[in-house]
Design a protein around this motif. Structure first.
Motif, short mmCIF file in Angstrom:
data_model
loop_
_atom_site.label_atom_id
_atom_site.label_comp_id
_atom_site.label_asym_id
_atom_site.label_seq_id
_atom_site.Cartn_x
_atom_site.Cartn_y
_atom_site.Cartn_z
N ALA A 2 6.46 9.32 -3.01
CA ALA A 2 5.47 8.29 -3.30
C ALA A 2 4.15 8.91 -3.73
O ALA A 2 3.72 9.94 -3.20
CB ALA A 2 5.26 7.41 -2.08
N ARG A 3 3.50 8.29 -4.68
CA ARG A 3 2.22 8.76 -5.19
C ARG A 3 1.08 7.96 -4.57
O ARG A 3 1.23 6.79 -4.22
CB ARG A 3 2.20 8.66 -6.71
N ASP A 4 -0.10 8.59 -4.48
CA ASP A 4 -1.29 7.90 -3.99
C ASP A 4 -1.79 6.94 -5.07
O ASP A 4 -1.85 7.29 -6.25
CB ASP A 4 -2.39 8.90 -3.64
N VAL A 5 -2.19 5.74 -4.65
CA VAL A 5 -2.69 4.72 -5.56
C VAL A 5 -4.07 4.29 -5.12
O VAL A 5 -4.33 4.12 -3.91
CB VAL A 5 -1.74 3.49 -5.59
N ALA A 6 -4.97 4.11 -6.09
CA ALA A 6 -6.34 3.72 -5.78
C ALA A 6 -6.80 2.56 -6.64
O ALA A 6 -6.33 2.37 -7.77
CB ALA A 6 -7.29 4.91 -5.98
N ILE A 7 -7.72 1.80 -6.09
CA ILE A 7 -8.46 0.80 -6.88
C ILE A 7 -9.61 1.54 -7.55
O ILE A 7 -10.41 2.19 -6.87
CB ILE A 7 -9.00 -0.32 -5.98
N VAL A 8 -9.69 1.43 -8.87
CA VAL A 8 -10.73 2.17 -9.59
C VAL A 8 -11.74 1.26 -10.27
O VAL A 8 -12.82 1.71 -10.67
CB VAL A 8 -10.11 3.13 -10.63
N SER A 9 -11.41 -0.02 -10.43
CA SER A 9 -12.35 -0.93 -11.08
C SER A 9 -11.96 -2.37 -10.75
O SER A 9 -10.81 -2.65 -10.40
CB SER A 9 -12.34 -0.72 -12.60
N TRP A 10 -12.91 -3.29 -10.93
CA TRP A 10 -12.68 -4.70 -10.62
C TRP A 10 -13.74 -5.56 -11.29
O TRP A 10 -14.81 -5.09 -11.70
CB TRP A 10 -12.71 -4.91 -9.10
N SER A 11 -13.44 -6.82 -11.40
CA SER A 11 -14.40 -7.80 -11.92
C SER A 11 -14.04 -9.15 -11.33
O SER A 11 -12.86 -9.50 -11.22
CB SER A 11 -14.35 -7.86 -13.45
N VAL A 12 -15.06 -9.91 -10.94
CA VAL A 12 -14.85 -11.19 -10.25
C VAL A 12 -15.67 -12.28 -10.91
O VAL A 12 -16.85 -12.07 -11.25
CB VAL A 12 -15.25 -11.08 -8.76
N PHE A 13 -15.05 -13.44 -11.13
CA PHE A 13 -15.77 -14.61 -11.64
C PHE A 13 -15.38 -15.82 -10.82
O PHE A 13 -14.20 -16.06 -10.57
CB PHE A 13 -15.44 -14.86 -13.11
N GLN A 188 -15.59 8.48 -9.86
CA GLN A 188 -15.90 9.42 -8.78
C GLN A 188 -15.70 8.78 -7.40
O GLN A 188 -15.73 9.47 -6.39
CB GLN A 188 -17.36 9.89 -8.91
N THR A 189 -15.50 7.47 -7.39
CA THR A 189 -15.38 6.76 -6.11
C THR A 189 -14.12 5.89 -6.07
O THR A 189 -14.20 4.67 -5.91
CB THR A 189 -16.62 5.89 -5.86
N PRO A 190 -12.93 6.48 -6.22
CA PRO A 190 -11.72 5.67 -6.08
C PRO A 190 -11.57 5.17 -4.65
O PRO A 190 -12.00 5.85 -3.70
CB PRO A 190 -10.60 6.65 -6.45
N VAL A 191 -10.98 4.00 -4.50
CA VAL A 191 -10.72 3.45 -3.17
C VAL A 191 -9.21 3.48 -2.96
O VAL A 191 -8.46 2.73 -3.60
CB VAL A 191 -11.27 2.02 -3.05
N TRP A 192 -8.76 4.35 -2.08
CA TRP A 192 -7.33 4.61 -1.92
C TRP A 192 -6.67 3.54 -1.04
O TRP A 192 -7.20 3.15 0.00
CB TRP A 192 -7.11 5.99 -1.31
N ALA A 273 -13.77 -5.63 -0.95
CA ALA A 273 -13.60 -4.47 -0.07
C ALA A 273 -13.80 -3.18 -0.86
O ALA A 273 -14.46 -2.24 -0.38
CB ALA A 273 -12.21 -4.50 0.56
N ALA A 274 -13.22 -3.10 -2.06
CA ALA A 274 -13.36 -1.90 -2.88
C ALA A 274 -14.83 -1.65 -3.23
O ALA A 274 -15.29 -0.50 -3.22
CB ALA A 274 -12.52 -2.03 -4.15
N ALA A 275 -15.56 -2.72 -3.53
CA ALA A 275 -16.98 -2.56 -3.85
C ALA A 275 -17.76 -2.01 -2.67
O ALA A 275 -18.63 -1.14 -2.82
CB ALA A 275 -17.56 -3.91 -4.28
N ALA A 276 -17.44 -2.49 -1.47
CA ALA A 276 -18.14 -2.01 -0.27
C ALA A 276 -17.82 -0.54 0.02
O ALA A 276 -18.71 0.25 0.34
CB ALA A 276 -17.77 -2.88 0.92
N LEU A 277 -16.56 -0.17 -0.10
CA LEU A 277 -16.16 1.20 0.19
C LEU A 277 -16.71 2.18 -0.86
O LEU A 277 -17.16 3.28 -0.52
CB LEU A 277 -14.64 1.30 0.26
N SER A 278 -16.65 1.78 -2.12
CA SER A 278 -17.12 2.69 -3.17
C SER A 278 -18.63 2.90 -3.12
O SER A 278 -19.14 3.92 -3.58
CB SER A 278 -16.72 2.16 -4.55
N SER A 279 -19.34 1.94 -2.53
CA SER A 279 -20.81 2.07 -2.43
C SER A 279 -21.23 2.79 -1.15
O SER A 279 -22.44 2.96 -0.91
CB SER A 279 -21.46 0.68 -2.47
#
Length: 307
Positions: A2-13, A188-192, A273-279
């Motif tokens: 299994a490979r590591d997977v991360a959230i790298v970007s997002w957008s919310v409306f 530089q701030t992936p969320v795993w 959650a990703a936004a909070a962790l990456s910041s």
């Protein structure tokens, strides 16, 4: 392996009502922002998956039409789940984790969700999710079912707020995933996503204890949730936060709860959650999404900020 997977970007409306734009027009800027944040185009996405509900949209194959927002030609590797977008993310994570090799081109995924529930009667529409033989013919609305759960909590000795009207909003969310070194090259701030799992309660409300959520507890255990600093909970009704706090063993952690638009709110919790962790607001967090009446289906993930 299994490979590591991360959230790298997002957008919310999200908006109370979107009367002017159709689903494609609503999705386009959201998807373009999520891809643009990490310098990707749709041609560089290995797998695309969406979450939505055709009966909530009000016409068949609404999810097919929404593909115009990403472009389905030349043919793309694509999937769809008739659920909240968080469950589409679950599929994408597993596809990326277990893709055979780089020759398959599966190093990135785009997950998106959309809904315009303001166009219809949400409470009545959601009754279609219920047991088709014994419950759905009675057409109980979502707020009334949530009221039964809140009353069960009161009867068990808890103080809970009155059940507010069912939250109605239109919205869309897009999340970009990537594996291993690809994720590190994009941000530089992936969320795993260190663990993820979902479980379900019995469909018959009469055989469940509505004051607890064993499916949430089981999903958290299988996802390896431990030592988290924050929790991002999907709570269509406020009293459900109490149930989820207990199921997840939360005690003192920062908790963010929100309902969000139907079919979108769960994926929004992952984006938040990703936004909070990456910041840098937390190092490890649990993200939760639910679907169905009275917390019937629950997805839990352990997220970790880049070291």
């Amino acid at each position: 392996m299994a490979r590591d997977v991360a959230i790298v970007s997002w957008s919310v409306f999200e908006t109370p009502v979107e009367p002017a734009r159709n689903e494609v027009e609503m999705l386009l800027p959201v998807i373009q922002e999520a891809l643009g944040n990490v310098g990707l185009t749709q041609k560089e996405i290995g797998f695309t998956v969406s979450g939505s509900s055709d009966y909530l949209q009000g016409f068949p194959f609404a999810f097919v039409g929404a593909l115009d927002a990403v472009g389905a030609w030349p043919p793309i590797r694509e999937s769809h789940v008739e659920m909240d977008g968080a469950f589409a993310l679950y599929e994408a994570v597993n596809v990326l984790k277990h893709a055979p090799d780089k020759k398959q081109g599966l190093e990135t995924a785009l997950v998106y969700a959309f809904a315009r529930p303001s166009r219809g009667e949400v409470d009545r529409t959601l009754a279609l999710q219920l047991d088709p033989y014994y419950v759905a013919p009675l057409w109980p609305d979502a707020r009334s079912l949530a009221g039964l759960q809140a009353q069960a909590l009161r009867d068990s000795g808890h103080q809970v707020p009155d059940v507010p009207p069912t939250y109605v909003a239109d919205g869309a969310v897009a999340v970009v995933l990537a594996v291993g070194d690809k994720a590190r090259s994009l941000t530089q701030t992936p969320v795993w996503i260190r663990g993820i799992d979902h479980r379900i309660e019995p469909p018959s409300l009469g055989v469940r204890d509505l004051t607890v959520s064993p499916s949430t507890r089981a999903a958290a255990q299988r996802a390896g949730v431990t030592d988290v600093e924050a929790a991002f909970l999907h709570t269509p009704y406020p009293h459900q936060e109490l149930i989820l706090r207990t199921a997840l063993g939360l005690n003192g952690q920062a908790v963010s709860s929100a309902a969000g638009p139907f079919m979108v709110g769960g994926l929004e919790r992952f984006a938040t959650a990703a936004a909070a962790l990456s910041s840098g607001k937390a190092k490890r967090a649990v993200a939760h999404a639910t679907a169905g009446p009275c917390l019937q289906q629950n997805l839990v993930a352990l997220l970790e900020a880049a070291a």
